[in-house]
Scaffold this active site. Structure first.
Site, PDB file in Angstrom:
ATOM      1  N   CYS A 108      62.972  54.324  63.382  1.00 27.36           N
ATOM      2  CA  CYS A 108      64.139  54.528  64.421  1.00 27.36           C
ATOM      3  C   CYS A 108      63.199  54.336  65.893  1.00 27.36           C
ATOM      4  O   CYS A 108      61.970  54.676  65.864  1.00 27.36           O
ATOM      5  CB  CYS A 108      64.667  55.890  64.480  1.00 27.36           C
ATOM      6  SG  CYS A 108      65.656  56.291  63.026  1.00 27.36           S
ATOM      7  N   ARG A 131      61.769  48.895  64.459  1.00 26.94           N
ATOM      8  CA  ARG A 131      61.572  50.255  63.858  1.00 26.94           C
ATOM      9  C   ARG A 131      62.742  50.642  63.059  1.00 26.94           C
ATOM     10  O   ARG A 131      62.725  51.634  62.465  1.00 26.94           O
ATOM     11  CB  ARG A 131      61.214  51.353  65.006  1.00 26.94           C
ATOM     12  CG  ARG A 131      60.025  51.035  65.724  1.00 26.94           C
ATOM     13  CD  ARG A 131      59.844  51.831  66.843  1.00 26.94           C
ATOM     14  NE  ARG A 131      59.433  53.419  66.406  1.00 26.94           N
ATOM     15  CZ  ARG A 131      58.298  53.598  66.110  1.00 26.94           C
ATOM     16  NH1 ARG A 131      57.158  52.763  66.589  1.00 26.94           N
ATOM     17  NH2 ARG A 131      57.856  54.723  65.568  1.00 26.94           N
ATOM     18  N   TRP A 186      66.974  53.800  61.608  1.00 28.79           N
ATOM     19  CA  TRP A 186      66.670  53.412  60.229  1.00 28.79           C
ATOM     20  C   TRP A 186      67.176  54.461  59.439  1.00 28.79           C
ATOM     21  O   TRP A 186      66.491  55.568  59.713  1.00 28.79           O
ATOM     22  CB  TRP A 186      65.343  52.985  60.064  1.00 28.79           C
ATOM     23  CG  TRP A 186      64.783  52.472  58.850  1.00 28.79           C
ATOM     24  CD1 TRP A 186      64.911  51.113  58.325  1.00 28.79           C
ATOM     25  CD2 TRP A 186      64.441  53.338  57.690  1.00 28.79           C
ATOM     26  NE1 TRP A 186      64.565  51.278  56.972  1.00 28.79           N
ATOM     27  CE2 TRP A 186      64.235  52.534  56.500  1.00 28.79           C
ATOM     28  CE3 TRP A 186      64.134  54.797  57.664  1.00 28.79           C
ATOM     29  CZ2 TRP A 186      63.920  53.082  55.144  1.00 28.79           C
ATOM     30  CZ3 TRP A 186      63.535  55.300  56.045  1.00 28.79           C
ATOM     31  CH2 TRP A 186      63.470  54.296  55.259  1.00 28.79           C
ATOM     32  N   ASN A 229      63.524  60.365  66.349  1.00 31.32           N
ATOM     33  CA  ASN A 229      62.959  59.528  65.386  1.00 31.32           C
ATOM     34  C   ASN A 229      62.198  60.593  64.499  1.00 31.32           C
ATOM     35  O   ASN A 229      61.269  61.370  64.961  1.00 31.32           O
ATOM     36  CB  ASN A 229      62.065  58.477  66.059  1.00 31.32           C
ATOM     37  CG  ASN A 229      61.023  58.081  65.211  1.00 31.32           C
ATOM     38  OD1 ASN A 229      61.190  57.861  63.858  1.00 31.32           O
ATOM     39  ND2 ASN A 229      59.687  57.686  65.551  1.00 31.32           N
ATOM     40  N   GLY A 230      62.331  60.596  63.258  1.00 32.23           N
ATOM     41  CA  GLY A 230      61.683  61.579  62.475  1.00 32.23           C
ATOM     42  C   GLY A 230      62.802  61.938  61.306  1.00 32.23           C
ATOM     43  O   GLY A 230      63.818  61.458  61.274  1.00 32.23           O
ATOM     44  N   GLU A 243      50.483  41.424  46.778  1.00 30.07           N
ATOM     45  CA  GLU A 243      50.708  41.228  48.141  1.00 30.07           C
ATOM     46  C   GLU A 243      51.724  39.984  48.150  1.00 30.07           C
ATOM     47  O   GLU A 243      52.897  40.212  48.875  1.00 30.07           O
ATOM     48  CB  GLU A 243      49.573  40.714  48.937  1.00 30.07           C
ATOM     49  CG  GLU A 243      49.947  40.212  50.432  1.00 30.07           C
ATOM     50  CD  GLU A 243      50.564  41.207  51.103  1.00 30.07           C
ATOM     51  OE1 GLU A 243      50.974  42.358  50.967  1.00 30.07           O
ATOM     52  OE2 GLU A 243      51.017  40.435  52.397  1.00 30.07           O
ATOM     53  N   LYS A 256      55.343  40.481  49.355  1.00 26.07           N
ATOM     54  CA  LYS A 256      55.973  39.749  50.574  1.00 26.07           C
ATOM     55  C   LYS A 256      57.392  39.052  50.162  1.00 26.07           C
ATOM     56  O   LYS A 256      58.365  39.138  50.723  1.00 26.07           O
ATOM     57  CB  LYS A 256      55.034  38.721  50.927  1.00 26.07           C
ATOM     58  CG  LYS A 256      54.880  38.330  52.155  1.00 26.07           C
ATOM     59  CD  LYS A 256      53.922  39.136  53.213  1.00 26.07           C
ATOM     60  CE  LYS A 256      54.252  40.705  53.404  1.00 26.07           C
ATOM     61  NZ  LYS A 256      53.112  41.350  54.024  1.00 26.07           N
ATOM     62  N   GLU A 279      60.405  41.687  49.700  1.00 19.90           N
ATOM     63  CA  GLU A 279      60.955  42.070  50.972  1.00 19.90           C
ATOM     64  C   GLU A 279      61.720  41.269  51.762  1.00 19.90           C
ATOM     65  O   GLU A 279      62.510  41.748  52.417  1.00 19.90           O
ATOM     66  CB  GLU A 279      59.663  42.907  51.677  1.00 19.90           C
ATOM     67  CG  GLU A 279      58.756  42.316  52.706  1.00 19.90           C
ATOM     68  CD  GLU A 279      57.820  43.183  53.415  1.00 19.90           C
ATOM     69  OE1 GLU A 279      58.101  44.076  54.098  1.00 19.90           O
ATOM     70  OE2 GLU A 279      56.539  42.659  53.258  1.00 19.90           O
ATOM     71  N   HIS A 311      49.807  42.499  27.885  1.00 15.32           N
ATOM     72  CA  HIS A 311      50.084  43.942  27.206  1.00 15.32           C
ATOM     73  C   HIS A 311      51.455  44.467  27.458  1.00 15.32           C
ATOM     74  O   HIS A 311      51.696  45.625  27.742  1.00 15.32           O
ATOM     75  CB  HIS A 311      48.990  44.753  28.067  1.00 15.32           C
ATOM     76  CG  HIS A 311      47.378  44.467  27.714  1.00 15.32           C
ATOM     77  ND1 HIS A 311      46.912  44.752  26.237  1.00 15.32           N
ATOM     78  CD2 HIS A 311      46.435  43.678  28.430  1.00 15.32           C
ATOM     79  CE1 HIS A 311      45.721  43.996  26.345  1.00 15.32           C
ATOM     80  NE2 HIS A 311      45.485  43.828  27.417  1.00 15.32           N
ATOM     81  N   LYS A 328      59.479  48.482  60.630  1.00  8.40           N
ATOM     82  CA  LYS A 328      58.096  48.173  60.508  1.00  8.40           C
ATOM     83  C   LYS A 328      57.230  49.480  60.686  1.00  8.40           C
ATOM     84  O   LYS A 328      55.980  49.367  59.925  1.00  8.40           O
ATOM     85  CB  LYS A 328      57.551  47.308  61.855  1.00  8.40           C
ATOM     86  CG  LYS A 328      56.464  46.885  61.763  1.00  8.40           C
ATOM     87  CD  LYS A 328      56.255  45.225  62.232  1.00  8.40           C
ATOM     88  CE  LYS A 328      54.751  44.854  62.080  1.00  8.40           C
ATOM     89  NZ  LYS A 328      54.590  44.349  60.569  1.00  8.40           N
TER      90      LYS A 328
END
Ligand code: F6R
Length: 607
Positions: A2, A27, A74, A98-99, A479, A483, A486, A502, A602
């Site tokens: 946010c 955000r 968000w 925000n929070g 990674e 990537k 996402e 395994h 982000k």
């Protein structure tokens, strides 16, 4: 998560608020809203979806007023909907947040028991309801905000406006970032410097558990006990925070292409003029005194830390643990006086990493933060700051921050090895020479981008993709998968190549591409044995290796990508490039929103 902004301007604030929200969209971007005060009345517009939806709404029904607040969301509590979008107005107060308010259920029950009505499913509306209740009891806006803050548990950056008062914004922070911007007869407040870069270059970062009373002429800072606090103005170079795509279609692509220059710049800051020694820009960590190192971070930053664990143990002989920050905090790790701790974060605001840093600090050990945002909370709270100097990263998927984090961690490893007498001056110089080869090698990889585009034209049809690698490239397999998931929404997993048999090998059939990072080094034979196991089960292998590695491979691969040959030390930095490009071009093939993938944001400032 946010983004919030507040402006008291000398003219109408609608367009400046929207411009600030555009900068903050990284955000969160599932809904947005704005509230202004005109002729003493609060005017509010909210819409679901990206900011463009709010802009459409405002073009039909603009809001007047020289004071206002804005929000890009968000969602944490309550799905994206008009009712759940901010600003939330109750009576004479409107606010953005925000929070997360952790005790909102309790507070909501109290409001409802007193006859109040809550229209949203959010944790935020209770804040407005409490503030309004205090206003109605006769308190001033400042008293009402201060009393409201006393009720709240959790993390927040809040920004309040009050009906009938066109010269007052009150903003408060606990756990979430907040910055005040100074103008001439204008004042600004927002989640970060980027949001305010088009408005001012004079900023004051609001301290933890402080609130600020803002009028058109000034801002006064107070702690939660109501005691006025001194404040410090910093001047930012607006160029450094103003961001554009510079002709690229996406920020992510621009940022991938910036990596050679960003790394050259960071190298200049971390090495001596004659390139013979690592020279850390700030204080020097006392690696010689440590008997153990904890590295902790989230997401891609965690994977940079994961590579560093391999490096620290092999090159500097310092036993190192790598921990996901949200796990580190709660698993009661054993921390002795000789333990050191490194936290890695692009934003410097990630709630879990920040909490892990604070936990380490409470154990009185040396804390080092490898961070991009040099004014962030982590940068201010850690003992030692190692800036990665990557410049603003806008793409939600981290790219240039990851390779710059690796570069700075590599410098720390060499420093640790020297302090711990594990390398000679000559070896130090050799390592530094290897680091200086990185920009050229990155450009070599980028010059073959077309080959990746070809691979992705087929790869993007897959439902599931596996990445495998060994040693310090194992985190790169993780990674690559992260990537790809996402931004292209293709299901992908990364495995240590030796681990496939395994369990995960049961997934392998002719529909599952397996991307193998297998440079021709000491682990090549072992990795290629695992590749043969996959091929024997009908798996479609994409082999990513250097010329020698590709020509030595005796078997049928589906596709291959040639990497430049390089020294083993710098391989994790170079193999980040194919990991990023495979994800980027698969996402392009699938037509997803590369810079703003669904459900993500982000800067993750909630736990
Ligand atoms: C993935 C990504 C995230 C971040 C993570 C930590 O591409 O960007 O996984 O790495 O949210 O963020 P910072 O580095 O800001 O602490």
């Amino acid at each position: 998560m946010c983004g919030i902004v507040g402006i008291i301007g000398s003219t109408s604030v609608q367009s400046s608020i929207i411009e600030a929200l555009e900068k903050l969209e990284y955000r969160g971007y599932d809904s947005a809203g704005i509230a202004t005060i005109s002729e003493n009345e609060i005017l509010c517009r909210r819409s679901v979806g990206k900011l463009s939806c709010l802009k459409n709404e405002l073009s039909n029904a603009p809001v007047l007023g020289k004071i206002g607040i804005g929000h890009t969301r968000w969602a944490t509590h309550g799905a994206p909907s008009i009712d759940n979008a901010h600003p939330h107005q109750v009576g004479k107060v409107a606010l953005v947040h925000n929070g997360i308010i952790e005790n909102y259920n309790e507070l909501k029950a109290q409001i409802i028991s007193e006859g109040g009505i809550m229209v949203s499913e959010t944790d935020t509306e209770v804040v407005a309801a409490f503030c309004n209740m205090f206003l109605e009891s006769g308190m001033s806006p400042e008293e009402a905000v201060s009393s409201t803050l006393g009720q709240l548990k959790g993390a927040y950056a809040l920004c309040f406006i009050f009906e009938g008062n066109e010269d007052l914004i009150i903003a408060a922070r606990k756990g979430s970032p907040l910055v005040v911007g100074w103008g001439v007869e204008e004042m600004f407040v927002g989640s970060d410097a980027i949001a305010l870069a088009h408005l001012t270059n004079q900023l004051t970062y609001v301290e933890e558990e402080n609130y600020v009373v803002i009028s058109r002429k000034e801002a006064k800072f107070f702690n939660f006990e109501g005691k006025e606090q001194p404040s410090k103005k910093v001047f930012v170079n607006s160029e450094s925070v103003l961001v554009t795509k510079s002709g690229y279609r996406h920020f992510m692509h621009k940022e991938i292409n910036e990596q050679a220059s960003v790394i050259s710049y960071a190298l200049g800051s971390y090495t001596s003029f004659d390139r013979k020694r690592i020279l850390l820009p700030n204080q020097i960590p006392s690696f010689a005194k440590m008997d153990r190192l904890i590295i902790s971070a989230c997401g891609t930053a965690f994977l940079a830390g994961h590579v560093a664990k391999y490096w620290f143990e092999k090159i500097s002989g310092l036993p190192s643990d790598i921990d996901i920050a949200s796990e580190f905090r709660y698993r009661e790790p054993i921390i002795s006086k000789k333990t050191g701790a490194i936290f890695v974060s692009q934003s410097g605001e990630t709630a879990d990493t920040l909490a892990a840093l604070r936990m380490a600090k409470s154990n009185s050990i040396e804390t080092i933060v490898v961070v991009n945002s040099e004014n962030s909370t982590m940068a201010r709270e850690s003992d030692i700051i190692m800036p990665i100097k990557a410049g603003v990263e806008v793409g939600v998927a981290s790219t240039k921050a990851f390779t710059s984090q690796l570069l700075v961690l590599a410098a720390l490893v060499i420093e640790a090895a020297r302090q711990r007498k594990k390398i000679s001056p000559k070896q130090e110089e050799e390592f530094i020479n290897q680091l200086f080869a990185i920009p050229r090698l990155i450009n070599e990889v980028l010059s073959r981008e077309n080959e990746i585009i070809n691979i992705c034209s087929e790869l993007a049809n897959a439902q599931d993709i596996l990445f495998i690698a060994r040693g310090p490239l194992y985190p790169l397999a993780l990674e690559g998968a992260l990537k790809l998931k996402e931004i292209s929404y293709i299901h992908a997993e990364g495995y240590a190549a030796g681990e496939l048999k395994h369990g995960p090998i049961a997934l392998v059939d002719s529909s599952v591409p397996i991307i193998c990072f297998a440079p021709s080094n000491i682990l090549y034979d072992k990795t290629t044995s695992n590749i043969h196991e996959v091929i024997a089960r009908g798996g479609k292998v994409i082999l990513v290796s250097d010329k020698g590695g590709l020509s030595d491979f005796k078997g049928d691969v589906w596709k291959s990508f040639e990497m430049p040959f390089s020294e083993p030390f710098i391989l994790p930095i170079l193999y980040a490039l194919p990991a990023q490009l495979l994800a980027y071009y698969s996402a392009i093939e699938k037509g997803t929103d590369v810079d703003q993938p669904r459900n993500l944001a982000k800067s993750v400032t909630v736990e």
